[in-house]
Write a protein that holds these residues in place. Structure first.
Motif, mmCIF file in Angstrom:
data_model
loop_
_atom_site.group_PDB
_atom_site.id
_atom_site.type_symbol
_atom_site.label_atom_id
_atom_site.label_comp_id
_atom_site.label_asym_id
_atom_site.label_seq_id
_atom_site.Cartn_x
_atom_site.Cartn_y
_atom_site.Cartn_z
ATOM 1 N N UNK A 8 -18.953 -38.038 -6.219
ATOM 2 C CA UNK A 8 -18.919 -37.784 -7.660
ATOM 3 C C UNK A 8 -18.580 -36.318 -7.939
ATOM 4 N N UNK A 9 -19.151 -35.406 -7.137
ATOM 5 C CA UNK A 9 -18.833 -33.983 -7.303
ATOM 6 C C UNK A 9 -17.356 -33.722 -7.052
ATOM 7 N N UNK A 10 -16.844 -34.334 -6.003
ATOM 8 C CA UNK A 10 -15.432 -34.186 -5.665
ATOM 9 C C UNK A 10 -14.531 -34.667 -6.789
ATOM 10 N N UNK A 11 -14.901 -35.803 -7.382
ATOM 11 C CA UNK A 11 -14.117 -36.339 -8.498
ATOM 12 C C UNK A 11 -14.154 -35.387 -9.687
ATOM 13 N N UNK A 12 -15.314 -34.758 -9.879
ATOM 14 C CA UNK A 12 -15.451 -33.799 -10.982
ATOM 15 C C UNK A 12 -14.440 -32.657 -10.826
ATOM 16 N N UNK A 13 -14.334 -32.143 -9.600
ATOM 17 C CA UNK A 13 -13.380 -31.065 -9.336
ATOM 18 C C UNK A 13 -11.954 -31.519 -9.632
ATOM 19 N N UNK A 14 -11.656 -32.737 -9.233
ATOM 20 C CA UNK A 14 -10.308 -33.276 -9.445
ATOM 21 C C UNK A 14 -10.032 -33.430 -10.939
ATOM 22 N N UNK A 15 -11.054 -33.882 -11.687
ATOM 23 C CA UNK A 15 -10.894 -34.025 -13.144
ATOM 24 C C UNK A 15 -10.624 -32.660 -13.787
ATOM 25 N N UNK A 16 -11.287 -31.635 -13.276
ATOM 26 C CA UNK A 16 -11.065 -30.272 -13.783
ATOM 27 C C UNK A 16 -9.625 -29.844 -13.533
ATOM 28 N N UNK A 17 -9.146 -30.096 -12.302
ATOM 29 C CA UNK A 17 -7.746 -29.775 -11.961
ATOM 30 C C UNK A 17 -6.784 -30.499 -12.902
ATOM 31 N N UNK A 18 -7.076 -31.785 -13.133
ATOM 32 C CA UNK A 18 -6.213 -32.590 -13.996
ATOM 33 C C UNK A 18 -6.157 -32.024 -15.398
ATOM 34 N N UNK A 19 -7.320 -31.603 -15.886
ATOM 35 C CA UNK A 19 -7.363 -31.006 -17.221
ATOM 36 C C UNK A 19 -6.449 -29.804 -17.301
ATOM 37 N N UNK A 20 -6.524 -28.960 -16.273
ATOM 38 C CA UNK A 20 -5.673 -27.769 -16.234
ATOM 39 C C UNK A 20 -4.201 -28.179 -16.236
ATOM 40 N N UNK A 21 -3.902 -29.173 -15.408
ATOM 41 C CA UNK A 21 -2.513 -29.645 -15.319
ATOM 42 C C UNK A 21 -2.017 -30.120 -16.675
ATOM 43 N N UNK A 22 -2.844 -30.908 -17.354
ATOM 44 C CA UNK A 22 -2.381 -31.488 -18.606
ATOM 45 C C UNK A 22 -2.220 -30.419 -19.675
#
Length: 196
Positions: free
Chosen positions: A145-159
């Motif tokens: 779940x923590x790992x997914x959180x980091x990925x979601x943060x990256x995605x936000x930046x990308x978008x």
């Protein structure tokens, strides 16, 4: 199974934000006849449309995985495939813009080059997200779940950062020429009321 679900929903939300940047390709249609620009727009739109559909499908897959009670393994598999599909789609879009050449407008060459660079960079970013997802520990719910959180943060930046050159490419006459293309109209990932 509580752990990953809210996080994966965040992932899906971040993704749908990212999809919007792909194609703000609908706008007001223009009466100016510029055949050269129109045929450029048609080539780009025809090349981009199937890729937009691919990105939409990848988004839908991630969102579907969030609504079920999915195991971390299922989430990982779906997300990795979706990120790979997006990476391929952005690369292909970059290829389509590259192949079409510079649009027949002021600074057309620079706009085209910037958009291609941006699309290729998005492609690399999604490829790297795929790698991140694949490396997550599915045996440990909390870590996953923590790992997914980091990925979601990256995605936000990308978008948020990903669409400047594309917006610039689609300004003015280019955007108007693209708005006339049937394949661009249907390529828009989110329905937008085009005032025009």
């Amino acid at each position: 199974m509580e752990g990953t679900n809210p996080v994966n929903k965040k992932l899906a939300a971040a993704l749908s934000g990212g999809a919007v940047l792909v194609l703000a390709l609908t706008g007001c249609s223009s009466d100016d006849d510029n055949d050269k620009l129109d045929s450029w727009a048609k080539e780009v739109c025809d090349g981009v449309q199937p890729q937009a559909k691919k990105i939409e499908a990848a988004n839908a897959a991630i969102q579907k995985e969030t609504s079920d009670n999915s195991t971390p393994e299922e989430v990982q598999k779906t997300d990795a495939k979706a990120f790979q599909d997006m990476s391929d789609a952005y690369k292909a879009m970059g290829g389509a813009v590259q192949k079409a050449g510079a649009p027949d407008v002021e600074d057309g060459e620079k706009k085209q080059k910037d958009a291609v660079t941006e699309l290729n960079s998005l492609s690399s970013s999604y490829a790297s997200l795929r790698k991140q997802v694949e490396e997550l520990d599915t045996k440990d719910q909390a870590k996953f779940a923590d790992g997914l959180k980091d990925i979601a943060t990256e995605l936000n930046k990308l978008s948020q950062s990903g669409s400047d050159a594309l917006k610039t490419l689609e300004e003015g006459d280019v955007g108007q020429a693209m708005a006339k293309q049937a394949s661009c109209k249907s390529a828009s990932v989110t329905p937008s009321a085009a005032a025009g």
